[in-house]
Motif scaffolding. Structure first.
Motif, PDB file in Angstrom:
ATOM      1  N   THR A 213      37.675  42.878  51.414  1.00 54.75           N
ATOM      2  CA  THR A 213      37.896  42.943  49.694  1.00 54.75           C
ATOM      3  C   THR A 213      36.881  41.834  49.291  1.00 54.75           C
ATOM      4  O   THR A 213      36.682  40.896  49.950  1.00 54.75           O
ATOM      5  CB  THR A 213      39.175  43.096  49.481  1.00 54.75           C
ATOM      6  N   LEU A 214      36.772  41.875  47.939  1.00 57.60           N
ATOM      7  CA  LEU A 214      36.315  40.791  47.225  1.00 57.60           C
ATOM      8  C   LEU A 214      37.160  39.798  47.350  1.00 57.60           C
ATOM      9  O   LEU A 214      36.630  38.601  47.596  1.00 57.60           O
ATOM     10  CB  LEU A 214      35.871  41.230  45.582  1.00 57.60           C
ATOM     11  N   LEU A 243      31.473  46.574  46.706  1.00 55.55           N
ATOM     12  CA  LEU A 243      31.553  45.129  46.775  1.00 55.55           C
ATOM     13  C   LEU A 243      30.426  44.606  46.246  1.00 55.55           C
ATOM     14  O   LEU A 243      30.419  43.616  45.696  1.00 55.55           O
ATOM     15  CB  LEU A 243      31.667  45.050  48.246  1.00 55.55           C
ATOM     16  N   ALA A 246      30.460  44.172  42.576  1.00 54.56           N
ATOM     17  CA  ALA A 246      31.526  43.085  42.099  1.00 54.56           C
ATOM     18  C   ALA A 246      30.803  41.665  42.303  1.00 54.56           C
ATOM     19  O   ALA A 246      31.192  40.881  41.502  1.00 54.56           O
ATOM     20  CB  ALA A 246      32.818  43.246  43.049  1.00 54.56           C
ATOM     21  N   VAL A 247      30.151  41.569  43.495  1.00 56.86           N
ATOM     22  CA  VAL A 247      29.522  40.147  43.707  1.00 56.86           C
ATOM     23  C   VAL A 247      28.495  39.788  42.638  1.00 56.86           C
ATOM     24  O   VAL A 247      28.289  38.846  41.756  1.00 56.86           O
ATOM     25  CB  VAL A 247      28.892  40.183  45.191  1.00 56.86           C
ATOM     26  N   ARG A 250      29.774  38.830  39.277  1.00 50.65           N
ATOM     27  CA  ARG A 250      30.386  37.520  39.289  1.00 50.65           C
ATOM     28  C   ARG A 250      29.133  36.475  39.408  1.00 50.65           C
ATOM     29  O   ARG A 250      29.442  35.096  39.285  1.00 50.65           O
ATOM     30  CB  ARG A 250      31.438  36.928  40.399  1.00 50.65           C
TER      31      ARG A 250
END
Length: 391
Positions: A213-214, A243, A246-247, A250
């Protein structure tokens, strides 16, 4: 001493084309996608590359096994190829580093193979008709019966295989000398030489299962994230795509190789497609469109990224930008950074507004040339740039 006669074996492609030969390695039956690789060296690295999971590998080089096998050149802990096809197997391996014979290892790991096959004719057939399902058997004498089982075997298109080859638990490869940065690597079928190349640059790599997971990625405190090579159809790998998004959200530096490149391409909003017969070898020419240099590179991929404005990507000078070269995505502008000079396939992407880039081939080059090793420096520079902005 005369070698004992081998057991008869057959190879049957899903279109009915049949090749007769002799059993090589384990005697039995196996199924997979028939693919060919053009490397004249590196058969041990090829066999142990997880990206060959569920594929029957045809070696275009005629003489295989002449340097034996050793305990140092494996790219993973086992042979992943579903089957092996060679023309002329060496009777005896001869190399100062060898600790055993190739065929003995194939037998020990239960890898079914066939030798004495006209691999030139087989390769030409796959180039003309495309990669397809295949069966190899040393126990079934009837090609029609084997063909029926071939056509019942699973296809590569739509196959989600990364969870079948990933590490079962996290582990770490420490930096050589002083640690400069920490990277979280999602293991989708990673080769051992990737963390080695990072370690040589002062990077400690935390290898994480494909199902991570993140939160598990962030728990290692990464300066950057890496998405590894691996097998299967990227269109079926939805978890790593989410995933990757999500990276990217950020702003963490992200680098993807091969399957990881396709995953990042999907995260940026691009589609992927299956190549007719793929790129597998150690001498494919790729243009770095950022510098204008041509690299001789190592490849192993059967899928690629679809670029909406694909025409004449290699025809423009490095640094020049034409209409359609840059695509706006959810994460800003993205451009094609590398293109294969054999067939114009997209071989790399670079995001302009977030710290991320990809290459479709293998800069870790095991086996292969080291022309693209600089890409690991480019990854470190991306991390350094992010740190400089933060401070």
């Amino acid at each position: 001493m005369r070698q004992a006669r081998r057991q008869d074996a057959i190879l049957v492609l899903e279109d009915g084309r049949t090749f007769h030969g002799e059993a090589y390695g384990a005697v039995g039956e196996t199924f997979g996608e028939a693919v060919f690789t053009t490397g004249m060296t590196g058969y041990q690295e090829t066999l142990t590359d997880p990206s060959f999971h569920r594929q029957v590998v045809v070696q275009t080089a005629p003489h295989i096994g002449n340097t034996g096998v050793n305990g140092e050149d494996d790219e993973s802990g086992r042979i992943w190829a579903a089957g092996y096809v060679v023309r002329d197997p060496a009777r005896v391996g001869s190399n100062w580093r060898a600790t055993g014979e190739l065929e003995e290892r194939l037998r020990r790991e239960g890898v079914v193979g066939i030798c004495g096959v006209d691999t030139r004719a087989l390769t030409r057939h796959l180039r003309e008709r495309g990669a397809m399902r295949v069966g190899v058997s040393g126990t079934e004498p009837d090609p029609r019966a084997l063909l029926e089982r071939v056509r019942q075997s699973p296809r590569m298109l739509g196959a989600n295989l990364s969870t079948e080859v990933t590490t079962p638990r996290p582990y770490t490869v420490a930096a050589e000398g002083e640690r400069r940065y920490t990277v979280a690597a999602l293991d989708l079928g990673i080769k051992r030489n990737v963390p080695r190349r990072l370690a040589a640059r002062g990077v400690t790599t935390h290898l994480l299962p494909a199902t991570s997971t993140l939160e598990e990625i962030l728990a290692v405190g990464p300066d950057a994230v890496f998405f590894s090579p691996g097998p299967g159809d990227p269109a079926a790998a939805d978890h790593p795509v989410a995933l990757a998004r999500a990276v990217l959200e950020r702003g963490i530096p992200l680098f993807g190789i091969c399957f990881g490149s396709q995953i990042l391409g999907r995260a940026l909003g691009f589609d992927t497609y299956k190549l007719r017969y793929g790129h597998r070898g150690v001498n494919l020419p790729v243009l770095d469109r950022l510098t204008g240099k041509v690299e001789v590179t190592s490849h192993n991929h059967g899928f690629a990224i679809t670029w909406p404005n694909h025409a004449d990507l290699r025809g423009r000078a490095s640094g020049s930008v034409a209409e359609g070269d840059i695509i706006e995505t959810d994460f800003g502008a993205v451009e094609v950074s590398h293109v294969c000079l054999n067939d114009d396939v997209v071989e790399g992407l670079r995001a302009r507004d977030v710290p991320a880039f990809t290459v479709q081939y293998h800069p870790e080059a095991a086996a292969g040339t080291h022309d693209a090793d600089y890409l690991f420096d480019r990854f470190v520079e991306l991390v350094e740039g992010k740190h400089a902005k933060a401070h």
